[in-house]
Structures are given as structure tokens and as C-alpha cells.
Design a protein around this motif. Structure first.
Motif, PDB file in Angstrom:
ATOM      1  N   ILE A  10      13.982   3.838   8.107  1.00 26.36           N
ATOM      2  CA  ILE A  10      12.721   3.792   7.352  1.00 26.36           C
ATOM      3  C   ILE A  10      12.672   2.531   6.490  1.00 26.36           C
ATOM      4  CG2 ILE A  10      11.404   4.951   5.544  1.00 26.36           C
ATOM      5  CD1 ILE A  10      12.450   7.622   6.658  1.00 26.36           C
ATOM      6  N   GLU A  11      13.824   2.196   5.865  1.00 23.63           N
ATOM      7  CA  GLU A  11      13.866   0.994   5.009  1.00 23.63           C
ATOM      8  C   GLU A  11      13.631  -0.262   5.832  1.00 23.63           C
ATOM      9  OE1 GLU A  11      16.913  -1.133   1.776  1.00 23.63           O
ATOM     10  OE2 GLU A  11      17.492   0.708   2.850  1.00 23.63           O
ATOM     11  N   GLN A  12      14.196  -0.325   7.048  1.00 26.54           N
ATOM     12  CA  GLN A  12      13.985  -1.491   7.907  1.00 26.54           C
ATOM     13  C   GLN A  12      12.515  -1.629   8.294  1.00 26.54           C
ATOM     14  OE1 GLN A  12      16.642  -0.977  11.211  1.00 26.54           O
ATOM     15  NE2 GLN A  12      18.499  -1.455   9.969  1.00 26.54           N
ATOM     16  N   VAL A  13      11.852  -0.494   8.559  1.00 24.83           N
ATOM     17  CA  VAL A  13      10.428  -0.536   8.916  1.00 24.83           C
ATOM     18  C   VAL A  13       9.597  -1.022   7.739  1.00 24.83           C
ATOM     19  CG1 VAL A  13       8.444   0.904   9.564  1.00 24.83           C
ATOM     20  CG2 VAL A  13      10.626   1.230  10.720  1.00 24.83           C
ATOM     21  N   LEU A  14       9.934  -0.536   6.549  1.00 30.34           N
ATOM     22  CA  LEU A  14       9.172  -0.961   5.372  1.00 30.34           C
ATOM     23  C   LEU A  14       9.320  -2.466   5.123  1.00 30.34           C
ATOM     24  CD1 LEU A  14       9.939   2.001   2.923  1.00 30.34           C
ATOM     25  CD2 LEU A  14       7.803   1.554   4.142  1.00 30.34           C
ATOM     26  N   LYS A  15      10.509  -3.021   5.385  1.00 29.96           N
ATOM     27  CA  LYS A  15      10.716  -4.457   5.184  1.00 29.96           C
ATOM     28  C   LYS A  15       9.918  -5.282   6.188  1.00 29.96           C
ATOM     29  CE  LYS A  15      15.336  -4.174   3.117  1.00 29.96           C
ATOM     30  NZ  LYS A  15      16.763  -4.545   3.262  1.00 29.96           N
ATOM     31  N   ARG A  16       9.660  -4.706   7.436  1.00 26.66           N
ATOM     32  CA  ARG A  16       8.916  -5.463   8.444  1.00 26.66           C
ATOM     33  C   ARG A  16       7.420  -5.370   8.258  1.00 26.66           C
ATOM     34  NH1 ARG A  16      12.381  -2.818  12.163  1.00 26.66           N
ATOM     35  NH2 ARG A  16      10.539  -1.741  13.016  1.00 26.66           N
ATOM     36  N   MET A  17       6.952  -4.519   7.340  1.00 26.79           N
ATOM     37  CA  MET A  17       5.512  -4.357   7.123  1.00 26.79           C
ATOM     38  C   MET A  17       4.911  -5.598   6.495  1.00 26.79           C
ATOM     39  SD  MET A  17       4.789  -0.509   5.745  1.00 26.79           S
ATOM     40  CE  MET A  17       4.688   0.861   6.873  1.00 26.79           C
ATOM     41  N   THR A  18       3.682  -5.852   6.857  1.00 24.89           N
ATOM     42  CA  THR A  18       2.928  -6.932   6.217  1.00 24.89           C
ATOM     43  C   THR A  18       2.431  -6.447   4.862  1.00 24.89           C
ATOM     44  OG1 THR A  18       0.867  -6.202   7.243  1.00 24.89           O
ATOM     45  CG2 THR A  18       2.229  -7.789   8.487  1.00 24.89           C
ATOM     46  N   PRO A  19       2.035  -7.349   3.973  1.00 24.96           N
ATOM     47  CA  PRO A  19       1.505  -6.915   2.669  1.00 24.96           C
ATOM     48  C   PRO A  19       0.311  -5.976   2.807  1.00 24.96           C
ATOM     49  CG  PRO A  19       2.023  -9.254   2.615  1.00 24.96           C
ATOM     50  CD  PRO A  19       2.191  -8.826   4.038  1.00 24.96           C
ATOM     51  N   GLU A  20      -0.537  -6.202   3.829  1.00 31.17           N
ATOM     52  CA  GLU A  20      -1.695  -5.317   4.008  1.00 31.17           C
ATOM     53  C   GLU A  20      -1.247  -3.917   4.414  1.00 31.17           C
ATOM     54  OE1 GLU A  20      -1.302  -8.254   5.306  1.00 31.17           O
ATOM     55  OE2 GLU A  20      -2.806  -9.502   4.260  1.00 31.17           O
ATOM     56  N   GLN A  21      -0.253  -3.843   5.327  1.00 30.04           N
ATOM     57  CA  GLN A  21       0.236  -2.535   5.764  1.00 30.04           C
ATOM     58  C   GLN A  21       0.912  -1.800   4.607  1.00 30.04           C
ATOM     59  OE1 GLN A  21       2.767  -3.614   9.032  1.00 30.04           O
ATOM     60  NE2 GLN A  21       1.078  -3.577  10.559  1.00 30.04           N
ATOM     61  N   PHE A  22       1.698  -2.542   3.770  1.00 36.03           N
ATOM     62  CA  PHE A  22       2.377  -1.891   2.650  1.00 36.03           C
ATOM     63  C   PHE A  22       1.369  -1.386   1.627  1.00 36.03           C
ATOM     64  CE2 PHE A  22       4.706  -1.825  -1.377  1.00 36.03           C
ATOM     65  CZ  PHE A  22       5.810  -1.058  -1.025  1.00 36.03           C
ATOM     66  N   GLY A  23       0.295  -2.167   1.387  1.00 37.46           N
ATOM     67  CA  GLY A  23      -0.731  -1.701   0.455  1.00 37.46           C
ATOM     68  C   GLY A  23      -1.442  -0.458   0.974  1.00 37.46           C
ATOM     69  N   ALA A  24      -1.703  -0.425   2.316  1.00 38.74           N
ATOM     70  CA  ALA A  24      -2.349   0.761   2.898  1.00 38.74           C
ATOM     71  C   ALA A  24      -1.440   1.974   2.829  1.00 38.74           C
ATOM     72  CB  ALA A  24      -2.742   0.468   4.343  1.00 38.74           C
ATOM     73  N   LEU A  25      -0.097   1.760   2.992  1.00 43.25           N
ATOM     74  CA  LEU A  25       0.858   2.858   2.898  1.00 43.25           C
ATOM     75  C   LEU A  25       0.871   3.451   1.496  1.00 43.25           C
ATOM     76  CD1 LEU A  25       3.156   4.571   4.108  1.00 43.25           C
ATOM     77  CD2 LEU A  25       4.736   2.725   3.476  1.00 43.25           C
ATOM     78  N   CYS A  26       0.869   2.572   0.459  1.00 38.44           N
ATOM     79  CA  CYS A  26       0.855   3.068  -0.928  1.00 38.44           C
ATOM     80  C   CYS A  26      -0.416   3.876  -1.190  1.00 38.44           C
ATOM     81  CB  CYS A  26       0.956   1.893  -1.898  1.00 38.44           C
ATOM     82  SG  CYS A  26       2.563   1.051  -1.870  1.00 38.44           S
ATOM     83  N   ALA A  27      -1.549   3.396  -0.655  1.00 34.62           N
ATOM     84  CA  ALA A  27      -2.800   4.139  -0.852  1.00 34.62           C
ATOM     85  C   ALA A  27      -2.761   5.487  -0.131  1.00 34.62           C
ATOM     86  CB  ALA A  27      -3.975   3.293  -0.351  1.00 34.62           C
TER      87      ALA A  27
END
Length: 313
Positions: A10-27
Motif C-alpha cells: 500500500i505504501e509503494q502504491v501511495l508513493k507512485r500516486m500523482t499529486p492529483e490522485q493523492f488529493g482525490a484519495l484524501c477527499a
């Protein structure tokens, strides 16, 4: 239902996310991205810590934002180089020709290098130098003796007797001059007349009774007007008056001669003018003497004082 990945994946996937994907995940999870941290690493750690109790929810949110996040990557295709059978002999012939040409070139280069190199003999050659004989003749020095003159002694005549000559000189008679004293003129008028007294032989010392007389005034090197009255005063320490047979002898000197003297029982003497009425430079001194009934000096009974200079002019 698919298998839940572990936290490391899961941590490796989160590191490969783009800033847009990480922002959408937090939302998707109802989190504010800025509150998780200032940097991406801090945000990832805070997000994982907040979802440790329910990792399935985190995995569902990741797949909702990024459906292929946990899918296995497609296998890489291997590249194959295919050479046709017909082209094989041609390629082999080209390679063989290349190898042969390279060998020929190497041989030709070696032969040219051997032909162009000149062999130089660096051995040193010694040229003999003709030797000339040198004949050295030795000469023997011959010393010729020089005749030495022999001194001839001359006989000295010796007197037959011893004689001693003594010269005697007779002294010449020297005439003796008898000094003649010319009396000074005597001043006339209302002033007292002083008669110069010839210098007498010093009286013998009877007994040293008193200390040396100390002169008081006039001070040494004083200058007095001829018409002015001056008093000479002296003293003997711890002595108020003399005995009846003792007197003070006051003397006045000029040119190392006594030109005037007097005897007194007082320790002062008043002057009404220059000695003998003659202005000039004088000296004066005082001593204590013993006298007889007639006033004659029997002897000095105390050291004479200093001589102080006084000038009447």
C-alpha cells in the motif's frame, strides 16, 4: 472479494500516486491534505497511521481513485533478431575478408617500421694520442764560498797610573740688599693719626685657654666709605668677658703685613676712617693674648681668627 494487500505494498502504491490522485484519495477518505503534513513523506505516514485500524477502507479508496493500482505489471517482451538463412554465407564472407585485411595491414606496418629504423652503434671509440718523451736535466747548484774579512784588533794604550781629577768651584759672593721702609704720610685734621707698627715676631703661646675667635661684622669682603664710622665686632663661644690680664689683639693687614694693631678688653672696636688715613684693601683678624702689668704681650692664649677682607673707598 479480492485479497487485501499488505501495508508495504500500500505504501509503494501511495508513493507512485500523482499529486492529483493523492488529493482525490484524501477527499475520498474525508481528510484534508494540508492537515496531514507539510511534505509528501509526512502526509503518507500520517495517512497510513490514520487507516491502520481499517486497511480495507484505504484499499477501496485507492482502487476507486486508481483502479489498476494493485494490478501486476504486464510482462516485458523479448526482442529477437532473426537472420535469414540465405544471408548467412554473405555475412560470414564479409567477416572473413575483414579479418584478413586487418592481418595484412598489421604485417605491412611492421615491415615498414623495420626498414625505416636505422641501426646506430653507440660504442665509444678510443683514439690513441702520440706520446712525446720529455727529457729533464737536473742541474746541481755550486756554492762558491765568499771570503770573510777578519777584523784587526787595535791595541789600546793603558795609562801607567790612576788619576782622579776633582773640580772645585768657588761660590761667587752675592751682595745682600737691605730693605728700606718708607713711612707713609700722616693725615692731618680731626681724625686720629695712626702710626704704622712694624711687623713683630709672633708672641709665644703661653697656654691655649680659649677657643678660636669668631668674627661677626663687618662681613667678609665688605666695602666702607672712608668718612663713615664702622664697628668691628667678634666673639668667643661661651665667653662673656676676659680676665684682667687678658686682652683682644686686633690686627689690620695689607699685603700680608701688619700695618696697624691695638689691644682692647672689649669685643668690638669703632673705626672713624681708613687705617692711617689711607683708603684701600685690607684684612683684619683678632686673637686673645696675655699681658703683664705694663701692657706688654706675654703670649697668645687662643687661636687667631680668620682674616676677613675689608675695603675703604
Amino acid at each position: 472479494m479480492s485479497e487485501v494487500p499488505d501495508l508495504r505494498k500500500i505504501e509503494q502504491v501511495l508513493k507512485r500516486m500523482t499529486p492529483e490522485q493523492f488529493g482525490a484519495l484524501c477527499a475520498e477518505l474525508g481528510l484534508i491534505e494540508e492537515t496531514l503534513g507539510a511534505h509528501r513523506k509526512e502526509q503518507l505516514e500520517a495517512l497510513i497511521d490514520s487507516q491502520r485500524g481499517n486497511p480495507n477502507r484505504l484499499v477501496r479508496a485507492i482502487r476507486h481513485v486508481w483502479p489498476s493500482a494493485f494490478d501486476a505489471p504486464p510482462p516485458k517482451l523479448k526482442r529477437e533478431i532473426k537472420v535469414s538463412i540465405a544471408a548467412g554465407p554473405i555475412v560470414g564472407g564479409i567477416l572473413l575478408l575483414t579479418i584478413v585485411a586487418a592481418g595484412v595491414w598489421i604485417v605491412i606496418s611492421a615491415v615498414n617500421a623495420n626498414n625505416s629504423a636505422a641501426i646506430v652503434d653507440f660504442r665509444s671509440t678510443v683514439t690513441p694520442v702520440p706520446t712525446q718523451g720529455v727529457i729533464i736535466g737536473l742541474r746541481t747548484a755550486t756554492f762558491t764560498p765568499t771570503p770573510t774579512a777578519t777584523p784587526t784588533r787595535t791595541p789600546t794604550a793603558t795609562p801607567d797610573y790612576d788619576a782622579t781629577l776633582t773640580a772645585t768651584y768657588a761660590p761667587s759672593a752675592t751682595p745682600t740688599r737691605t730693605p728700606t721702609r718708607t713711612p707713609r704720610p700722616t693725615a692731618t685734621g680731626g681724625r686720629p693719626t695712626f702710626t704704622p707698627t712694624p711687623t713683630a715676631s709672633p708672641a709665644p703661646v703661653v697656654e691655649a685657654v680659649y677657643a678660636r675667635v669668631l668674627l661677626i661684622r663687618p662681613i667678609a669682603n665688605s666695602t666702607v666709605e672712608p668718612a663713615k664710622t664702622v664697628q668691628m665686632r667678634w666673639v668667643i663661644p661661651n665667653v662673656s668677658e676676659l680676665q684682667p690680664d687678658e686682652r683682644y689683639r686686633l690686627r689690620v693687614w695689607q699685603d700680608q703685613r701688619v700695618v696697624w694693631e691695638t689691644l682692647t678688653a672689649n669685643n668690638w672696636h669703632d673705626w672713624g676712617g681708613a687705617p692711617n688715613g689711607q683708603p684701600g684693601a685690607y684684612e683684619w683678624s683678632v686673637a686673645v693674648v696675655r699681658v703683664d702689668g705694663a701692657g706688654n704681650v706675654l703670649g697668645i692664649i687662643g687661636p687667631e681668627s680668620e682674616r676677613w677682607a675689608i675695603t675703604w673707598q
